[in-house]
Scaffold this active site. Structure first.
Site, PDB file in Angstrom:
ATOM      1  N   TYR A  30      21.236   3.330 -13.653  1.00 53.90           N
ATOM      2  CA  TYR A  30      21.462   3.969 -14.352  1.00 53.90           C
ATOM      3  C   TYR A  30      22.526   3.241 -15.351  1.00 53.90           C
ATOM      4  CZ  TYR A  30      22.731   6.324 -10.114  1.00 53.90           C
ATOM      5  OH  TYR A  30      22.525   6.824  -8.812  1.00 53.90           O
ATOM      6  N   HIS A  37      16.806   2.416  -4.510  1.00 46.42           N
ATOM      7  CA  HIS A  37      17.576   3.430  -4.337  1.00 46.42           C
ATOM      8  C   HIS A  37      16.460   5.103  -4.113  1.00 46.42           C
ATOM      9  CE1 HIS A  37      19.357   4.960  -8.748  1.00 46.42           C
ATOM     10  NE2 HIS A  37      19.064   6.307  -7.590  1.00 46.42           N
TER      11      HIS A  37
END
Ligand SMILES: NC(=O)c1ccc[n+]([C@@H]2O[C@H](COP(=O)([O-])OP(=O)(O)OC[C@H]3O[C@@H](n4cnc5c(N)ncnc54)[C@H](OP(=O)(O)O)[C@@H]3O)[C@@H](O)[C@H]2O)c1
Length: 276
Positions: free
Chosen positions: A51, A108
């Site tokens: 991100y 992730h």
């Protein structure tokens, strides 16, 4: 200010029933948005290397003055799978966050063709033993992948963060989580806004309880024993999203919202979709 209740993870950590997604919250505006969420009662912040906002999340935590009350989550990206790689990745995340500890550390994506998620998880367990990580968990794992992790490491992840919203309620995966003491976290809990919030069953349920469609959907998540992490950059919508614990949906309303099921929205099948 809404109070967000907590539940116990399988490692004893008190974990909020709702948190803040931070995808796309970057720069000064991102820091301000995260600070406003903390001031509105959010105690779980969901970040990731990919991100590109760990420094903003860390800065917001410092500005809030509430470090000890917060659970800061970040994630090992696919390109850092492997034991040594994951250790290095964690240190780099700690550096960017400017914090002494990652409270919740997730893989992730499993990236099964790379086949290194077990070694990655072993590194996370060792970081936890060293006090650099609080809770260890995963994201986008299937029951088969979770079973392998548990069998090969002896450690059950505390959390599995997965795509979950009324279009994809994930009943089978949630049942597996419940049987193994894994907390479900819902990503894209509002289905990224989309037409979900204008579905008749959602607006009818909201009207019946005198709440907004968003609040009805987020309450659906929490009553499924999942922790949704809605992202909002807007202070008023953050408060709206957190204020979902003063009403209770009926079993019939939950079932009616779950009947919107139609499958994944973004083709993110963990058996085939991989992210680096
Ligand atoms: N592990 C993974 O693979 C994975 C994948 C995707 C996402 N995530 C995590 O999950 C978090 C949430 O998912 P998401 O950001 O994709 O989608 P989401 O939370 O379902 O939806 C976010 C969108 O909804 C809007 N919104 C928020 N509250 C609203 C409200 N009360 N009324 C109307 N619109 C509202 C936001 O706009 P405004 O900001 O303008 O309010 C934004 O456009 C991410 O931020 C990230 O932390 C994880």
């Amino acid at each position: 200010m809404p109070t967000i209740p907590t539940v116990s993870l399988n490692d004893g950590t008190r974990f909020p029933e709702l948190g803040l997604g931070t995808y796309n919250l970057r720069g000064d505006a991102g820091i301000a948005a995260i600070v406003s969420a903390i001031e509105s009662g959010y105690r779980l912040l969901d970040s990731a290397v990919n991100y590109e906002n760990e420094s903003e999340v860390g800065e917001a935590v410092r500005r809030s003055g509430l470090r000890d009350e917060l659970i800061v989550a970040t994630k090992v990206p696919g390109r850092d799978h492997g034991y040594d790689e994951a250790i290095r990745s964690a240190h780099a995340s700690l550096e960017r966050l400017g914090l002494e500890k990652i409270d919740l550390y997730l893989i992730h994506w499993p990236n099964p063709s790379v086949d290194r998620y077990v070694d990655t998880f072993r590194a996370m367990i060792s970081l936890q033993a060293d006090g650099l990580v609080g809770s260890v968990g995963v994201s986008n794992f299937t029951p088969a992948m979770l079973t392998r992790l548990i069998d090969e490491t002896g450690v059950t992840p505390s959390v599995n963060q997965v795509e979950l919203h009324p279009y994809f309620p994930q009943a089978e995966l949630r049942a597996f989580h419940a049987a193994h003491g894994i907390r479900t976290e819902s990503w894209s809990p509002l289905a990224r806004r989309s037409e979900l919030l204008t579905e008749q069953v959602v607006t009818d349920t909201a009207t019946a309880h005198g709440v907004t469609p968003t609040q009805a959907v987020l309450r659906w998540h929490t009553q499924l024993d999942a922790t949704p992490i809605p992202k909002s950059a807007d202070a008023a919508r953050q408060i709206e999203n957190a204020d979902v614990f003063a009403f209770t949906l009926t079993e019939a309303e939950i079932a009616a919202i779950s009947a919107l099921e139609r499958g994944r929205l973004w083709d993110g099948d963990p058996d085939t979709h991989e992210e680096m």
